[in-house]
Design an enzyme around this catalytic site. Structure first.
Site, mmCIF file in Angstrom:
data_model
loop_
_atom_site.group_PDB
_atom_site.id
_atom_site.type_symbol
_atom_site.label_atom_id
_atom_site.label_comp_id
_atom_site.label_asym_id
_atom_site.label_seq_id
_atom_site.Cartn_x
_atom_site.Cartn_y
_atom_site.Cartn_z
ATOM 1 N N MET A 61 -72.619 77.051 44.040
ATOM 2 C CA MET A 61 -72.105 75.514 43.363
ATOM 3 C C MET A 61 -73.580 74.571 43.381
ATOM 4 O O MET A 61 -74.119 74.862 44.204
ATOM 5 C CB MET A 61 -70.821 75.052 43.186
ATOM 6 C CG MET A 61 -69.935 75.976 42.796
ATOM 7 S SD MET A 61 -67.920 74.765 43.535
ATOM 8 C CE MET A 61 -67.758 73.876 42.828
ATOM 9 N N HIS A 62 -73.167 73.441 43.075
ATOM 10 C CA HIS A 62 -74.235 72.596 43.219
ATOM 11 C C HIS A 62 -75.746 72.209 43.044
ATOM 12 O O HIS A 62 -76.545 71.107 42.721
ATOM 13 C CB HIS A 62 -73.714 72.061 44.749
ATOM 14 C CG HIS A 62 -72.249 72.250 45.355
ATOM 15 N ND1 HIS A 62 -71.712 71.396 44.761
ATOM 16 C CD2 HIS A 62 -71.490 72.596 45.962
ATOM 17 C CE1 HIS A 62 -70.350 70.845 45.578
ATOM 18 N NE2 HIS A 62 -69.861 71.925 45.996
ATOM 19 N N ASP A 114 -68.188 79.481 42.495
ATOM 20 C CA ASP A 114 -67.977 80.982 43.251
ATOM 21 C C ASP A 114 -66.759 80.893 44.365
ATOM 22 O O ASP A 114 -65.636 82.024 43.754
ATOM 23 C CB ASP A 114 -68.668 80.948 44.687
ATOM 24 C CG ASP A 114 -68.939 79.981 44.778
ATOM 25 O OD1 ASP A 114 -68.288 78.974 44.667
ATOM 26 O OD2 ASP A 114 -69.831 79.462 46.100
#
Length: 494
Positions: A79-80, A236
């Site tokens: 992520m991110h 995830d």
């Protein structure tokens, strides 16, 4: 047949499953991470593409007939990450990853623009999130910022490469800081804090909804018989939860991996930004989740075993014997497991790991125990942070490398005063989760309610009543140690 792709930080993992969710083939391909400066962490999206193509080829070579019958694909991703794409669909610069810390100043600026960021996003602004990364790029790479057509998360760039379409889904988008978590839509106000508009974002769908069709060139390249649908997928941890069947509010899991995670679904939007709890959408419609994250968990054990020249299995055997002696336990050293700062509940980038109350009698086993206990106290910190806003969870499943230790699970069960259930292990859990999401678009499946199944439990552990009071006494001392260290932590790094 269904394919689940898990785009991780260190590798792409891929599975091929049948309609009974049997994994009939697996593949993986490694990735590299670049650190051009201290605190920087980047990845070249071309590696994601090349690794994915290698995994497709591997699955096809293993099960050619089954592979060609694929109906749909789900993608999970770390992520991110900020993947910037220009109007021609070209990547502007390397992707800035989730563990990049360069934007700590921009986090403060992001929240000081007159908009209640925390109530809309449900989260504290941290360097790991996507938004402050874009603010950093605007300040330090203005030319790159001016080229932005779309900002994509890693898995959504991979989807774009495979389909030519711009989509994301709710769980991964929650980690950008631009999503209105309660409304499950992009927030114009939050985007304005990064000098962006909704037009710069991909279209949002739920994780089990259609989000593009595989390009004809890939259909022909890999001899797929069907027009292969790609679904929204998941970030995830949400993908791993779907792989374990954790979608209801009475369920939760603790992951004792490199980082330590406590994850529990909720039926409504809840948040606790005061303790740096992550509040995200789940990957299925009308579901959310809360998540505590400690940055250093089993890697602390790897570290102490390395410096004491002890194998992990050897250390766990020694520590189990040590734990059985109440006198040893009462006089044991303490360890703060903050080797690289901490998220939940402190949101403290300056704090670092440290031993306390060491004596002339302190030996390697004592240090190893202190590390395991300190990690466990950090997990309890996270659970307690979530309990402040949500106490609906009953079942707690254990996953990750640390969950293979019977002793460690017994210690955690006593510390949490709850029964813990160890799950069957699978390194392809996130890939299975998104393969399950991919099954929802198969028109041949009449009953969709049974797609998400709860993971099998191999063993359960109950609290040791004799140890609960002593462990909680030590936990309270440990918390005081953090409070004292916090006052000098930033000076130590100067």
């Amino acid at each position: 047949m269904y394919i689940g792709i898990d785009l991780g930080t260190s590798s792409v993992k891929m599975i091929l499953t049948d309609s009974d969710q049997n994994i009939i083939a697996t593949a993986s391909s490694g990735l590299t991470v670049q650190s051009p400066k201290d605190g920087y962490s980047e990845q070249n999206p071309k590696e994601w593409v090349n690794a994915t193509m290698e995994c497709f080829e591997s699955l096809k070579s293993q099960k050619p007939m089954e592979f060609c019958e694929t109906i749909s694909i789900g993608i999970s991703g770390h992520m991110h990450g900020a993947t910037l794409v220009d109007k021609n669909g070209e990547v502007i610069r390397p992707c800035i990853l989730w563990n990049d810390t360069r934007s700590h100043e921009e986090c403060i600026e992001f929240e000081n623009q007159g908009i209640d960021v925390r109530s809309i996003s449900g989260n504290i602004t941290m360097p790991g999130f996507t938004a402050p990364k874009i603010n950093w790029i605007k300040k330090h790479e203005s030319e790159n910022f001016s080229k932005i057509f779309k900002v994509l998360l890693p898995k959504d760039y991979l989807r774009f490469y495979l389909t030519g379409e711009y989509f994301s889904e709710m769980s991964d988008a929650s980690g950008t800081l631009w999503l209105d978590i309660k409304k499950r839509e992009w927030s114009e106000n939050l985007l304005s804090c990064s000098f962006l508009e909704v037009k710069h974002m991909p279209k949002l769908v739920e994780g089990n909804e259609e989000a593009g069709i595989l390009k004809n060139k890939f259909k022909e390249k890999f001899n797929f018989k069907n027009n292969v649908t790609i679904v929204g997928g998941a970030g995830d941890n949400a993908a791993a939860a779907a792989g374990m069947g954790i979608t209801e509010q009475n369920q939760s899991f603790i992951s004792l991996g490199t980082s330590g995670v406590f994850f529990t679904p909720t039926q409504n939007f809840l948040s606790n930004t005061g303790d740096a709890v992550h509040s995200f959408c789940h990957c299925l419609p009308n579901k959310w989740h809360l998540m505590s994250v400690m940055l250093s968990a089993s890697n602390c054990l790897d570290w102490v075993c390395s410096i004491t020249n002890t194998s992990i299995s050897e250390a766990l055997t020694n520590v189990e014997k040590y734990f059985s002696d109440t006198n040893d336990l009462s006089n044991s050293s303490f360890f703060l497991p903050y080797l690289s700062g901490e998220r939940t509940p402190h949101n403290d980038p300056y704090i670092r790991g440290s031993f306390h109350s060491m004596k002339t009698t302190t030996n390697a086993t004592n240090l190893q125990y202190a590390v395991i206990e300190g990690i466990s106290f950090g997990i309890l910190d996270g659970v307690n942070s979530i309990l402040k806003v949500n106490n609906n969870f009953e079942k707690i499943f254990m996953v990750g490398g640390g969950s293979k230790s019977k002793f460690w699970i017994e210690l955690l069960a006593s510390l949490l005063n709850r029964k813990l259930s160890v799950c069957e292990q699978s390194e392809f859990g996130a890939a299975l989760g998104v393969a399950r999401l991919a099954m929802y678009v198969d028109k041949n499946i009449d009953t969709k309610e049974n797609i998400i199944k709860e993971i099998n439990v191999s063993k359960s552990f109950n609290p040791n009543e004799d140890k609960i009071d002593l462990l909680l006494k030590r936990y309270n001392i440990w918390r005081d140690i953090y409070s004292s260290n916090k006052k000098i932590a930033s000076n130590l790094l100067a």
